[in-house]
Design a protein around this motif. Structure first.
Motif, PDB file in Angstrom:
ATOM      1  N   TYR A 146       4.429  -3.500   7.505  1.00  0.00           N
ATOM      2  CA  TYR A 146       5.442  -2.968   6.592  1.00  0.00           C
ATOM      3  C   TYR A 146       5.806  -1.553   7.008  1.00  0.00           C
ATOM      4  CZ  TYR A 146       4.636  -6.839   3.352  1.00  0.00           C
ATOM      5  OH  TYR A 146       4.549  -8.080   2.792  1.00  0.00           O
ATOM      6  N   SER A 147       7.091  -1.227   6.884  1.00  0.00           N
ATOM      7  CA  SER A 147       7.545   0.143   7.137  1.00  0.00           C
ATOM      8  C   SER A 147       8.747   0.431   6.251  1.00  0.00           C
ATOM      9  CB  SER A 147       7.908   0.328   8.617  1.00  0.00           C
ATOM     10  OG  SER A 147       8.966  -0.537   9.005  1.00  0.00           O
ATOM     11  N   GLY A 148       8.915   1.717   5.961  1.00  0.00           N
ATOM     12  CA  GLY A 148       9.994   2.124   5.057  1.00  0.00           C
ATOM     13  C   GLY A 148       9.415   2.920   3.905  1.00  0.00           C
ATOM     14  N   SER A 149       9.886   2.648   2.702  1.00  0.00           N
ATOM     15  CA  SER A 149       9.465   3.414   1.533  1.00  0.00           C
ATOM     16  C   SER A 149       7.969   3.291   1.262  1.00  0.00           C
ATOM     17  CB  SER A 149      10.234   2.930   0.297  1.00  0.00           C
ATOM     18  OG  SER A 149       9.695   3.510  -0.877  1.00  0.00           O
ATOM     19  N   ARG A 150       7.255   4.401   1.439  1.00  0.00           N
ATOM     20  CA  ARG A 150       5.814   4.405   1.157  1.00  0.00           C
ATOM     21  C   ARG A 150       5.571   4.195  -0.325  1.00  0.00           C
ATOM     22  NH1 ARG A 150       0.844   5.641   3.883  1.00  0.00           N
ATOM     23  NH2 ARG A 150      -0.692   4.914   2.391  1.00  0.00           N
ATOM     24  N   GLU A 151       6.442   4.754  -1.149  1.00  0.00           N
ATOM     25  CA  GLU A 151       6.279   4.615  -2.593  1.00  0.00           C
ATOM     26  C   GLU A 151       6.402   3.153  -3.023  1.00  0.00           C
ATOM     27  OE1 GLU A 151       8.324   6.738  -1.074  1.00  0.00           O
ATOM     28  OE2 GLU A 151       7.171   8.591  -1.404  1.00  0.00           O
ATOM     29  N   LEU A 152       7.384   2.460  -2.471  1.00  0.00           N
ATOM     30  CA  LEU A 152       7.551   1.043  -2.782  1.00  0.00           C
ATOM     31  C   LEU A 152       6.304   0.266  -2.339  1.00  0.00           C
ATOM     32  CD1 LEU A 152      10.701  -1.113  -1.906  1.00  0.00           C
ATOM     33  CD2 LEU A 152       8.391  -2.008  -1.841  1.00  0.00           C
ATOM     34  N   PHE A 153       5.833   0.551  -1.131  1.00  0.00           N
ATOM     35  CA  PHE A 153       4.657  -0.148  -0.616  1.00  0.00           C
ATOM     36  C   PHE A 153       3.449   0.068  -1.511  1.00  0.00           C
ATOM     37  CE2 PHE A 153       0.728  -0.039   1.903  1.00  0.00           C
ATOM     38  CZ  PHE A 153       0.701  -1.345   2.354  1.00  0.00           C
ATOM     39  N   GLU A 154       3.188   1.308  -1.890  1.00  0.00           N
ATOM     40  CA  GLU A 154       2.024   1.603  -2.715  1.00  0.00           C
ATOM     41  C   GLU A 154       2.117   0.926  -4.080  1.00  0.00           C
ATOM     42  OE1 GLU A 154      -0.677   2.811  -1.811  1.00  0.00           O
ATOM     43  OE2 GLU A 154      -0.216   3.815   0.070  1.00  0.00           O
ATOM     44  N   GLU A 155       3.310   0.912  -4.646  1.00  0.00           N
ATOM     45  CA  GLU A 155       3.468   0.313  -5.972  1.00  0.00           C
ATOM     46  C   GLU A 155       3.255  -1.193  -5.937  1.00  0.00           C
ATOM     47  OE1 GLU A 155       6.848  -0.139  -9.492  1.00  0.00           O
ATOM     48  OE2 GLU A 155       6.995   1.504  -8.023  1.00  0.00           O
ATOM     49  N   HIS A 156       3.694  -1.834  -4.855  1.00  0.00           N
ATOM     50  CA  HIS A 156       3.656  -3.299  -4.812  1.00  0.00           C
ATOM     51  C   HIS A 156       2.666  -3.855  -3.798  1.00  0.00           C
ATOM     52  CE1 HIS A 156       7.063  -3.519  -7.490  1.00  0.00           C
ATOM     53  NE2 HIS A 156       7.803  -2.788  -6.674  1.00  0.00           N
ATOM     54  N   ARG A 157       1.782  -3.024  -3.277  1.00  0.00           N
ATOM     55  CA  ARG A 157       0.901  -3.467  -2.206  1.00  0.00           C
ATOM     56  C   ARG A 157       0.008  -4.637  -2.625  1.00  0.00           C
ATOM     57  NH1 ARG A 157      -2.799   1.666  -0.885  1.00  0.00           N
ATOM     58  NH2 ARG A 157      -3.546   0.241   0.730  1.00  0.00           N
ATOM     59  N   THR A 158      -0.402  -4.670  -3.872  1.00  0.00           N
ATOM     60  CA  THR A 158      -1.287  -5.751  -4.323  1.00  0.00           C
ATOM     61  C   THR A 158      -0.569  -7.092  -4.348  1.00  0.00           C
ATOM     62  OG1 THR A 158      -2.509  -4.171  -5.679  1.00  0.00           O
ATOM     63  CG2 THR A 158      -2.862  -6.494  -6.133  1.00  0.00           C
ATOM     64  N   VAL A 159       0.651  -7.117  -4.887  1.00  0.00           N
ATOM     65  CA  VAL A 159       1.391  -8.379  -4.909  1.00  0.00           C
ATOM     66  C   VAL A 159       1.793  -8.785  -3.494  1.00  0.00           C
ATOM     67  CG1 VAL A 159       3.617  -7.268  -5.384  1.00  0.00           C
ATOM     68  CG2 VAL A 159       3.294  -9.658  -5.963  1.00  0.00           C
ATOM     69  N   LEU A 160       2.112  -7.818  -2.631  1.00  0.00           N
ATOM     70  CA  LEU A 160       2.473  -8.137  -1.255  1.00  0.00           C
ATOM     71  C   LEU A 160       1.285  -8.705  -0.484  1.00  0.00           C
ATOM     72  CD1 LEU A 160       4.688  -5.045  -0.319  1.00  0.00           C
ATOM     73  CD2 LEU A 160       5.459  -7.364  -0.901  1.00  0.00           C
ATOM     74  N   ALA A 161       0.070  -8.343  -0.895  1.00  0.00           N
ATOM     75  CA  ALA A 161      -1.125  -8.809  -0.205  1.00  0.00           C
ATOM     76  C   ALA A 161      -1.548 -10.212  -0.625  1.00  0.00           C
ATOM     77  CB  ALA A 161      -2.278  -7.836  -0.443  1.00  0.00           C
ATOM     78  N   ALA A 162      -0.909 -10.793  -1.626  1.00  0.00           N
ATOM     79  CA  ALA A 162      -1.302 -12.133  -2.064  1.00  0.00           C
ATOM     80  C   ALA A 162      -1.102 -13.191  -0.969  1.00  0.00           C
ATOM     81  CB  ALA A 162      -0.550 -12.516  -3.338  1.00  0.00           C
ATOM     82  N   PRO A 163       0.028 -13.200  -0.259  1.00  0.00           N
ATOM     83  CA  PRO A 163       0.192 -14.202   0.799  1.00  0.00           C
ATOM     84  C   PRO A 163      -0.530 -13.848   2.102  1.00  0.00           C
ATOM     85  CG  PRO A 163       2.313 -13.451  -0.070  1.00  0.00           C
ATOM     86  CD  PRO A 163       1.272 -12.472  -0.502  1.00  0.00           C
ATOM     87  N   ALA A 164      -0.631 -12.538   2.403  1.00  0.00           N
ATOM     88  CA  ALA A 164      -1.206 -12.101   3.676  1.00  0.00           C
ATOM     89  C   ALA A 164      -1.584 -10.630   3.573  1.00  0.00           C
ATOM     90  CB  ALA A 164      -0.207 -12.297   4.814  1.00  0.00           C
ATOM     91  N   ASP A 165      -2.549 -10.202   4.371  1.00  0.00           N
ATOM     92  CA  ASP A 165      -2.939  -8.794   4.385  1.00  0.00           C
ATOM     93  C   ASP A 165      -1.758  -7.920   4.784  1.00  0.00           C
ATOM     94  OD1 ASP A 165      -5.476  -9.521   3.693  1.00  0.00           O
ATOM     95  OD2 ASP A 165      -6.355  -9.183   5.661  1.00  0.00           O
TER      96      ASP A 165
END
Length: 301
Positions: A146-165
């Motif tokens: 992932y690259s781009g908005s760090r804030e977006l990544f941090e806020e949604h990192r848990t849901v994004l990790a559900a399918p894959a690390d």
């Protein structure tokens, strides 16, 4: 400098999200989010593909605009960059968090980031390092750059990790695509070497299954050169830790070409790399004491 963050799947809050695109990868992602308990709204151009997900509780949107309006977090997994532009054309993205998992070039990712943020949304680009059967199976080792908005990544990192690390590689929106294509380019180079190796034995009394473990273990042993090359590049010293120097390796290339000729095999997968090796050596004979790292400089335009 790129920054890596690795997450593992864990118990997650029921963050709702929208997914555009239900091809093989999109469907696998959808299944993983539903399994993890996330309320999911989906849209696909061919509506029938959403039926199995609807049976599992996903909400099926009739239009892209309806799907986007349903949730703040929007994940896009369509065919290509042009498909993203077409699907989101005229759709209100104000206040949305857009995660684009479409395979693209670094330049396309940067342009898409500007296009999305210019319409009032945050943007995160992703490069999926997995095939669909690996999604939702942590033991298979899937992950997404992932690259781009760090804030977006941090806020949604848990849901994004559900399918894959997840691996966050920087604020530059093009870095996920860059890492993705760099790794896949090396993969195809390996595939080329494997193809040539099997071609050499194809008409001989050597079973491919007999060569396979030898080939696999040899390639695994050679992966140590990846870190060695990185060390030489960063030190600016291509003679660092050299075992088989460039001059010696160039001298050995005729044997590979003659063997291919004897076996009735085209050398076309080897000759471009051998040509680069010779060019590096011929440019300055002093380069003969180097490793193969100098060919990298010849590739840069």
């Amino acid at each position: 400098m790129a920054e890596n963050t690795v997450d593992t799947v864990s118990t997650t809050p029921a963050t709702p999200l929208t997914l555009l695109g239900l091809g093989a990868m999109g469907a696998a992602l959808a299944e993983a989010w539903l399994t993890a308990g996330h309320p999911l709204t989906v849209w696909n151009r061919t509506a029938a593909r959403a039926e199995p997900l609807a049976a599992r509780g996903a909400a099926v949107a009739a239009t892209v605009a309806e799907a986007v309006a349903a949730n703040r977090l929007l994940v896009v997994c369509l065919l290509d960059d042009a498909s993203v532009a077409e699907a989101l054309d005229g759709v209100d993205l104000t206040g949305k968090d857009v995660v684009n998992l479409v395979t693209s070039t670094p330049g396309q990712a940067r342009a898409r980031a500007a296009w999305v943020t210019g319409r009032g949304a945050r943007y995160l680009d992703g490069g999926i390092m997995a095939v669909p059967p690996m999604i939702g199976v942590p033991a298979a080792g899937p992950y997404v750059f992932y690259s781009g908005s760090r804030e977006l990544f941090e806020e949604h990192r848990t849901v994004l990790a559900a399918p894959a690390d997840t691996r966050y590689v920087g604020a530059d929106a093009g870095f996920a695509a860059l890492h993705d294509v760099a790794l896949l380019s090396a993969m195809y180079g390996m595939f080329a070497g494997v193809a040539h190796a099997y071609a050499l034995i194809r008409d001989e009394d050597v079973a491919p299954s007999a060569l396979a473990p030898l080939l696999g273990s040899w390639l695994t042993a050679m992966t140590g050169s990846v870190a060695a090359t990185a060390a030489q590049l960063e030190a600016g010293d291509y003679t660092l830790g050299v075992v088989s120097d460039l001059a010696m390796q160039v001298a050995g290339t005729p044997t590979f070409l003659r063997t291919a000729e004897e076996q009735g095999v085209s050398p076309e997968l080897l000759t471009p790399y051998f040509a680069l090796m010779r060019r590096r050596l011929e440019a300055d004979r002093a380069n003969g004491a180097e490793d193969l790292t100098g060919v990298i400089d010849l590739l840069r335009r």
